[in-house]
Design a protein around this motif. Structure first.
Motif, PDB file in Angstrom:
ATOM      1  N   ARG A  94      70.169 101.292 122.238  1.00  0.00           N
ATOM      2  CA  ARG A  94      69.104 101.936 123.019  1.00  0.00           C
ATOM      3  C   ARG A  94      69.272 103.453 123.000  1.00  0.00           C
ATOM      4  NH1 ARG A  94      66.343 100.281 127.971  1.00  0.00           N
ATOM      5  NH2 ARG A  94      68.041  98.964 128.682  1.00  0.00           N
ATOM      6  N   ARG A  95      70.503 103.899 123.254  1.00  0.00           N
ATOM      7  CA  ARG A  95      70.754 105.340 123.277  1.00  0.00           C
ATOM      8  C   ARG A  95      70.460 105.967 121.911  1.00  0.00           C
ATOM      9  NH1 ARG A  95      74.855 103.682 126.723  1.00  0.00           N
ATOM     10  NH2 ARG A  95      76.370 103.489 125.040  1.00  0.00           N
ATOM     11  N   GLU A 142      61.014 101.454 134.648  1.00  0.00           N
ATOM     12  CA  GLU A 142      61.633 102.777 134.431  1.00  0.00           C
ATOM     13  C   GLU A 142      63.136 102.781 134.733  1.00  0.00           C
ATOM     14  OE1 GLU A 142      58.761 103.633 137.140  1.00  0.00           O
ATOM     15  OE2 GLU A 142      60.024 104.447 138.741  1.00  0.00           O
ATOM     16  N   ALA A 143      63.595 101.823 135.552  1.00  0.00           N
ATOM     17  CA  ALA A 143      65.024 101.787 135.888  1.00  0.00           C
ATOM     18  C   ALA A 143      65.869 101.376 134.682  1.00  0.00           C
ATOM     19  CB  ALA A 143      65.269 100.828 137.047  1.00  0.00           C
ATOM     20  N   GLN A 144      65.255 100.755 133.702  1.00  0.00           N
ATOM     21  CA  GLN A 144      65.939 100.301 132.476  1.00  0.00           C
ATOM     22  C   GLN A 144      67.216  99.528 132.789  1.00  0.00           C
ATOM     23  OE1 GLN A 144      66.066 104.278 130.650  1.00  0.00           O
ATOM     24  NE2 GLN A 144      64.987 103.402 128.887  1.00  0.00           N
ATOM     25  N   LYS A 147      56.590 108.742 123.159  1.00  0.00           N
ATOM     26  CA  LYS A 147      57.305 108.974 124.411  1.00  0.00           C
ATOM     27  C   LYS A 147      57.941 107.698 124.960  1.00  0.00           C
ATOM     28  CE  LYS A 147      53.185 108.526 127.243  1.00  0.00           C
ATOM     29  NZ  LYS A 147      52.175 109.145 128.074  1.00  0.00           N
ATOM     30  N   ALA A 148      57.424 106.552 124.502  1.00  0.00           N
ATOM     31  CA  ALA A 148      58.011 105.289 124.957  1.00  0.00           C
ATOM     32  C   ALA A 148      57.992 104.263 123.834  1.00  0.00           C
ATOM     33  CB  ALA A 148      57.235 104.745 126.156  1.00  0.00           C
ATOM     34  N   GLY A 149      58.949 103.346 123.905  1.00  0.00           N
ATOM     35  CA  GLY A 149      58.986 102.263 122.929  1.00  0.00           C
ATOM     36  C   GLY A 149      59.294 100.961 123.648  1.00  0.00           C
ATOM     37  N   ILE A 150      58.616  99.880 123.255  1.00  0.00           N
ATOM     38  CA  ILE A 150      58.911  98.562 123.830  1.00  0.00           C
ATOM     39  C   ILE A 150      59.445  97.702 122.699  1.00  0.00           C
ATOM     40  CG2 ILE A 150      57.971  96.549 125.011  1.00  0.00           C
ATOM     41  CD1 ILE A 150      55.899  98.332 126.270  1.00  0.00           C
ATOM     42  N   LYS A 187      61.698 106.999 125.444  1.00  0.00           N
ATOM     43  CA  LYS A 187      62.427 106.112 126.344  1.00  0.00           C
ATOM     44  C   LYS A 187      62.224 104.701 125.821  1.00  0.00           C
ATOM     45  CE  LYS A 187      63.409 106.041 131.118  1.00  0.00           C
ATOM     46  NZ  LYS A 187      63.105 106.146 132.534  1.00  0.00           N
ATOM     47  N   ALA A 188      63.320 103.972 125.644  1.00  0.00           N
ATOM     48  CA  ALA A 188      63.242 102.644 125.019  1.00  0.00           C
ATOM     49  C   ALA A 188      63.352 101.547 126.069  1.00  0.00           C
ATOM     50  CB  ALA A 188      64.346 102.498 123.987  1.00  0.00           C
TER      51      ALA A 188
END
Lengths: 430, 143
Positions: free
Chosen positions: A218-219, A248-250, A204-207, A228-229
């Motif tokens: 990113r997209r 979260e605002a990326q 669900k997330a990547g750092i 979400k990256a």
């Protein structure tokens, strides 16, 4: 979600108060324990008494990678080795590495920063974090591993590479957060697609950090991995990943200002620039004990902003680095300086007229060194020329740690603009 | 007896070979033999011309990378097995031929082969032993 809410959402005044108090203490600590920096201060006619608050920071001398090289390995150490528990390292100029020391306190604060980054993506103790950064001297694996522990996540210490095993664990153990370089994330996404595993992954997330990457990338990654990256920033000299991280605002990365004071300077004059200006990022470590760099010039060019962030964090945000004020290249996550390549060429009997071409093919960086043919190297035997090429390739590999293709070109064919050679062509669309 | 071969470094891009041949023709130099060895990135042009000194200076003046080496040219019968017989003599020796190619001539009944070897003397001796001889520059109309 916050790891340390009181700190991460503290008022600007509170952050400045912490910074002032810690800076004064840190300057005293460095003055007392690092003769090299003490001398630098003395040369500017400074004593610790001249630093009363964060407003006095600009008076202090800078440190650069040259200082680190000169002080290798112990010259900037501010604690006895017996107090240190860890070494991390990065490749440096002309083959000399940067070696950073950590006390247990330093490891703790670094891991706290990484935990903040993880929790900013929504990670909790219910999550399974797959750390696919390299483990070892490189800070990527160690930092995110420690951060994941602190955030209470189940940690998969995969290290980099071995894609089959990465995918097997990702599927079988239900990894929900992925930490790796953006190019490896793209590669994993492709492999997942090829093997038809898309329905079986729970990410669900990547750092993703340690490399430059674009919004477009990113997209792509978000679409292909269904997550979400988030970007993350750091450097071994300052601690490692987690010096700054995306929320979260990326939109920009919050710098952990309770540990690191950020400044933007004019790379030519060294003058501090006002908020919103584009310039070179400089960090001062105010809480680290063993390797506390003061006003370290990162050579990364970016912009700082204090505009309020919807995530509630108050710490200043930095843009993605937009370039470098020196000629360092990051290729496959490895620091490459043209001077290193030049040294190898000269040693191997080639002219110092060369061009470095960096590209990204199938999500992986490529490095090509174009060298002009000379009468000394030339022979009527193809075998002799290719032997010379092979020996140059090996010498470059030994110096840089990564493969560089060598391309021999005709004399005087390397572009010169206004008499000055263009040394680097970076074709990567980042 | 010594025949000079000129080797020229060619970058692998359109027009490189044409530039060299045009340079030679502009200077009234006649090509007598040509061979190209190539890798993915560059080529190695080997030529024999009627005036090797002039060709070398012209090429150098125009920024080319050039090297000159002696080669041995041998006439073989222009008929089936002409070359094969010569090569079979070599297989019984330790003489190592680095590369070879053909030379253009107008002499009826003969085909000329160019040989590059580090063991010139041994090669010439071998030819003598079998009643063959290396072609001379005069015989080929070279300066």
């Amino acid at each position: 979600m916050y790891y340390q809410p009181d700190i991460e959402t503290a008022s600007h005044e509170q952050i400045r108060a912490w910074q002032s108090e810690r800076l004064v203490k840190q300057v005293r600590h460095v003055w007392d324990n690092v003769p090299y920096y003490r001398q630098k201060m003395e040369e500017k006619g400074l004593t610790p008494d001249d630093i009363q608050s964060v407003d006095d920071l600009h008076k202090l001398p800078f440190l650069t990678k040259d200082d680190l090289r000169e002080c290798y390995p112990y010259g900037l150490l501010a604690k006895p080795l017996s107090e240190c528990v860890r070494i991390q390292s990065t490749s440096g100029t002309t083959g000399k590495r940067v070696v950073a020391f950590y006390t247990q306190h330093d490891v703790d604060l670094w891991e706290d920063c990484c935990a903040r980054a993880l929790m900013a993506t929504g990670a909790t103790k219910e999550d399974v974090v797959q750390v696919a950064y390299g483990y070892g001297l490189f800070t990527g694996g160690a930092g995110m591993h420690g951060g994941s522990h602190k955030a209470g996540c189940l940690t998969l210490p995969m290290s980099s590479g071995n894609t089959d095993r990465q995918l097997q664990f990702m599927v079988d153990l239900g990894a929900t957060v992925l930490c790796c370089t953006p190019s490896y994330a793209e590669y994993l996404a492709e492999s997942i697609h090829e093997r038809g595993l898309r329905d079986q992954i729970k990410l669900k997330a990547g750092i993703f950090g340690a490399e430059a990457w674009s919004e477009e990338m990113r997209r792509d990654i978000e679409k292909n991995l269904g997550l979400k990256a988030y970007d993350i920033y750091g450097l071994t000299e300052i601690s490692g990943p987690g010096v700054a991280f995306e929320c979260e605002a990326q939109a920009g990365m919050h710098i952990n200002e309770d540990h690191f004071i950020a400044e933007i300077i004019d790379p030519d004059t060294g003058e501090v620039l006002p908020e919103g200006s584009k310039g070179e990022l400089v960090f001062t470590c105010i809480t680290k004990e063993a390797f506390p760099l003061i006003r370290y010039r990162t050579r990364d060019i970016c912009v700082l902003t204090r505009k309020s962030c919807p995530c509630g964090r108050t710490h200043v945000k930095m843009s993605k680095p937009m370039g470098r004020s020196d000629d360092m290249l990051i290729v496959k996550g490895v620091n490459v300086f043209p001077s290193q390549i030049e040294a190898v060429l000269i040693e191997q009997g080639y002219p110092a007229n060369y061009q470095i071409v960096v590209d990204r093919v199938n999500h992986s960086d490529t490095l090509e060194v174009m060298v002009e043919m000379t009468p000394e190297i030339f022979s009527d035997s193809l075998g002799k020329i290719t032997d010379m090429e092979k020996s140059l390739v090996s010498a470059l590999k030994a110096m840089l740690g990564i493969y560089a293709k060598v391309k021999l070109v005709a004399p005087k064919s390397i572009t010169r603009s206004e008499g000055k050679a263009v040394r680097i062509i970076d074709k990567r669309k980042i | 007896m010594k025949i000079n071969q000129i080797s020229v470094f060619l970058e692998n891009r359109a027009g490189q070979l044409a530039e060299v041949t045009k340079l030679l023709s502009d200077n009234h130099i006649n090509l007598r033999a040509i061979s190209i060895a190539e890798t993915a990135d560059y080529g190695l042009l080997r030529i024999i011309v009627d005036d090797s000194q002039k060709a070398t200076s012209v090429l150098l003046e125009n920024g080319n990378i050039v090297t000159m080496n002696p080669v041995i040219v041998v006439a073989v019968d222009d008929q089936p097995a002409g070359l094969s017989e010569l090569l079979s003599l070599l297989t019984e020796t330790d003489i190592n031929i680095q590369y070879m190619y053909a030379l253009f001539t107008h002499q009826a009944g003969k085909a000329y082969m160019v040989f590059r070897t580090e063991e010139e003397q041994a090669f010439v001796a071998l030819l003598d032993k079998h009643g063959l001889s290396a072609a001379t520059a005069d015989e080929l109309g070279l300066k």
